[in-house]
Design a protein around this motif. Structure first.
Motif, PDB file in Angstrom:
ATOM      1  N   TRP A  93       0.809  -1.217   0.000  1.00  0.00           N
ATOM      2  CA  TRP A  93       0.000   0.000   0.000  1.00  0.00           C
ATOM      3  C   TRP A  93       0.845   1.272   0.000  1.00  0.00           C
ATOM      4  CZ3 TRP A  93      -2.871  -3.185   4.018  1.00  0.00           C
ATOM      5  CH2 TRP A  93      -3.904  -3.901   3.406  1.00  0.00           C
ATOM      6  N   HIS A 140      -7.890   0.363   0.042  1.00  0.00           N
ATOM      7  CA  HIS A 140      -6.488   0.433  -0.365  1.00  0.00           C
ATOM      8  C   HIS A 140      -6.038   1.877  -0.585  1.00  0.00           C
ATOM      9  CE1 HIS A 140      -5.693  -3.825  -0.494  1.00  0.00           C
ATOM     10  NE2 HIS A 140      -6.816  -4.021  -1.145  1.00  0.00           N
ATOM     11  N   SER A 169      -3.041   3.429   1.619  1.00  0.00           N
ATOM     12  CA  SER A 169      -1.849   3.964   0.954  1.00  0.00           C
ATOM     13  C   SER A 169      -1.576   5.400   1.389  1.00  0.00           C
ATOM     14  CB  SER A 169      -2.008   3.892  -0.568  1.00  0.00           C
ATOM     15  OG  SER A 169      -2.990   4.796  -1.026  1.00  0.00           O
TER      16      SER A 169
END
Length: 256
Positions: A79, A168, A172
């Motif tokens: 990520w 995600h 991230s």
């Protein structure tokens, strides 16, 4: 009519796909250690060579990595779409903080909406548990711990959306978002009433999510962030006025 032969998938392919699914949905998180091969073989009810083959292919995809004598882990870089230099650059420039708040409106608003729409009882329990951790960190007056627990709270809400793309994206951005939260806390500490109001807003978001009211959850999230933005701008203006006054005082004290 000619029928095509139906081929049974290889066991290693099935195991590979299952492990990928667990990584995608966030059940297996970056840095998490997998059980030993013999235990995975037992859980999947397959042979160890099949498990080993699946793990080797996931290693080739850089989703897993082996540590000498230390087991197999989910890659910590899955990520990390933002490089450390870029994260440092963005987090250290004050003008980007308001941009981040605007981005949080989009991410957190939609996350609150879908969490209220799709969240399970287990999801709600995690969200409520993370709220308690925030309170504990506040009692210790530990800003870094508080920022970390608020990030856990946001991740818990994002997990409750059951949308892996949103999850995600937020994961991230987590280092950047957590830094933004920390900087906001350091400014808000000058307004004790603001801290109380932010806590109340956060509780309202949770109530709307747990009550299954998606529109209200999104609205509460937007109100929460709009209040933080407004308060930070006000505090920044106050700081500018104080600095201007100090410069005038110093100018007046200088020998003529």
């Amino acid at each position: 009519m000619a029928y095509q032969r139906i081929r049974q998938p290889k066991l290693s392919d099935v195991i590979e796909q299952e492990l990928e699914r667990l990584i995608i949905e966030g059940t297996l998180s970056p840095g998490q250690q997998l059980p030993p091969e013999r235990e995975l073989a037992k859980q999947f009810d397959v042979s160890r060579p099949s498990v080993r083959e699946a793990i080797q292919r996931l290693e080739a995809k850089r989703l897993l990595n082996r540590r000498q004598g230390g087991g197999t882990f989910v890659s910590e870089h899955i990520w990390k779409s933002f490089s450390d230099p870029l994260l440092n650059l963005l987090s250290n420039h004050s003008e980007t903080q308001l941009d981040l708040l605007e981005a949080r409106h989009a991410l957190e608003g939609i996350s609150a909406y879908f969490a209220a729409l799709r969240g399970t009882a287990e999801d709600f329990a995690r969200i409520q548990s993370s709220i308690l951790k925030i309170s504990e960190a506040q009692e210790k007056h530990d800003f870094e711990a508080e920022a970390s627990t608020v990030m856990e709270f946001l991740i818990a809400i994002t997990e409750a959306t059951h949308n892996v793309v949103i999850l995600h994206i937020v994961r991230s951005l987590a280092p950047l978002l957590e830094q933004n939260i920390l900087q906001n806390f350091k400014l808000l500490r000058h307004r004790p009433e603001a801290v109380e109001k932010v806590n109340k807003h956060r509780a309202n978001i949770v109530d709307a999510i747990v009550s299954g009211k998606p529109d209200m959850a999104r609205e509460m999230s937007h109100s929460h962030l709009a209040y933080i933005e407004e308060t930070l701008l006000e505090l920044t203006r106050e700081q500018s006025r104080r600095e201007r006054s100090l410069r005038r005082i110093q100018q007046g004290n200088e020998p003529q």
